[in-house]
Design an enzyme around this catalytic site. Structure first.
Site, PDB file in Angstrom:
ATOM      1  N   LYS A  53      -0.249  26.398  39.523  1.00 37.68           N
ATOM      2  CA  LYS A  53      -1.353  27.369  39.402  1.00 37.68           C
ATOM      3  C   LYS A  53      -1.007  28.557  40.464  1.00 37.68           C
ATOM      4  CE  LYS A  53      -4.828  24.721  37.018  1.00 37.68           C
ATOM      5  NZ  LYS A  53      -5.858  23.724  37.158  1.00 37.68           N
ATOM      6  N   GLN A  97     -10.604  22.188  41.128  1.00 34.72           N
ATOM      7  CA  GLN A  97      -9.574  21.471  40.205  1.00 34.72           C
ATOM      8  C   GLN A  97     -10.276  20.103  40.067  1.00 34.72           C
ATOM      9  OE1 GLN A  97      -6.345  22.180  39.311  1.00 34.72           O
ATOM     10  NE2 GLN A  97      -6.688  20.142  38.318  1.00 34.72           N
ATOM     11  N   ASP A 120     -12.334  29.128  34.388  1.00 34.87           N
ATOM     12  CA  ASP A 120     -12.257  28.026  33.824  1.00 34.87           C
ATOM     13  C   ASP A 120     -13.051  27.740  32.462  1.00 34.87           C
ATOM     14  OD1 ASP A 120     -10.007  26.378  34.573  1.00 34.87           O
ATOM     15  OD2 ASP A 120     -10.868  25.138  35.840  1.00 34.87           O
TER      16      ASP A 120
END
Ligand code: NDP
Length: 287
Positions: A53, A97, A120
């Site tokens: 990322k 994460q 997200d």
């Protein structure tokens, strides 16, 4: 039957080129999109995802800020960091994460992220907006699948779509995006009776199970579009999908490879959401 390869690597590269230009324009105007990536603990797979990322951000000119916290980080410390990132004007998107170490409450952590920085799209606010058909941020994997389908000139409207998997991050939002685009959607899971028969009815079959090569050719209707979300490691450590690619190629009209299908699209959509967040904050003065 000849099939169309739904090449996520290629589409993601094209999207990144456009995003680079967009970020250059923002930068010229003194606006710098920023993504904060928070990782807790030493899970090797999570480490790989975080590194990729960061690389993606560099490629398109997004600033990335990494926060690597030790395994034993307390909930209070993690929530404190999120509060600080919520307030930080340099941060447009916050990504925590997953999975988090067991002692941390994922749902509580996700809820703490400002929904306008939730790139997200896991925050209940964004889940709700998706449900009512006006997503601010669409969750990256299902949104990436929709982009791949559209880029190939395929249309889901009126099609019989079967999604195998009902997780909050893939299966459910996938079904919702398809539904909003007028597909007739069936969601399957581990308790579905006669999965094979249900899948065989699909014009578009989406496998998001997490079991290597579980979907074999006898689950697939001749001419179906097959999307493989699965990412599994075989005994040699090679990444494989949930569908038996070589056999299904013979029947499908279009299919995603693994790797190089949905994975790169997920990553591209994260960048897209971050730029969107940045534009939103610039226009509405959130930060
Ligand atoms: P989860 O484990 O959260 O969900 C798996 C789903 O599959 C569950 O709903 C489960 O049913 C269902 N399932 C499991 N076994 C069967 C079975 N035998 N028959 C029918 N349904 C079954 O996984 P995720 O949704 O997070 O991920 C799914 C896959 O996608 C994984 O391989 C993951 O690595 C991959 N992935 C890939 C991404 C990408 O960018 N390419 C991004 C995210 C995930 P039940 O609910 O009943 O348990």
């Amino acid at each position: 039957m000849s099939y169309k390869l739904l090449d996520g690597k290629d589409l993601a590269a094209r999207m990144k080129k456009d995003m680079l230009k967009e970020v250059e324009e923002l930068t010229k105007a003194g606006i710098f999109p920023g993504l904060a990536v928070v990782i807790v603990g030493n899970d090797p797979a999570s480490r790989i995802y975080v590194n990729s990322k960061k690389r993606d951000c560099e490629e398109v000119g997004i600033k990335s800020f990494e926060y690597s916290l030790p395994e034993q980080t307390s909930e209070e410390e993690l929530l404190g960091l999120i509060d600080a990132l919520n307030q930080d004007p340099a941060v447009d998107g916050i990504l925590v994460q997953l999975p988090l170490p067991k002692h941390l409450d994922e749902a509580k952590v996700i809820r703490r992220i400002n929904s306008e920085k939730d790139v997200d799209a896991f925050h209940p606010y964004n889940v709700g907006e998706l449900m009512i058909g006006r997503p601010v941020f669409a969750p990256c994997t299902p949104a990436g699948v929709m982009e791949l389908i559209k880029d190939a000139g395929l249309d889901v409207a009126g099609k019989n779509c079967v999604v195998v998997g009902r997780s909050n991050i893939v299966g459910k939002p996938m079904a919702m995006l398809m539904l909003h685009d007028n597909a007739t959607v069936t969601i399957c899971h581990s308790k579905t009776k006669d999965l094979k028969a249900v899948c065989k009815e699909a014009d578009i079959l989406i496998a998001a199970i997490g079991r290597a090569n579980y979907i074999t050719a006898d689950y697939v209707k001749e001419g179906a579009i097959v999307i493989d979300v699965g990412m599994n490691r075989n005994s040699e450590g090679k990444v494989t999908g949930d569908v038996d690619f070589p056999a299904i190629c013979e029947k499908a009209s279009a299919i995603t490879p693994v790797p190089g299908g949905v994975g790169p699209m997920t990553r591209a959509m994260l960048l897209k959401n971050t730029i969107k967040a940045c534009n939103m904050h610039k226009n509405y003065g959130l930060s």
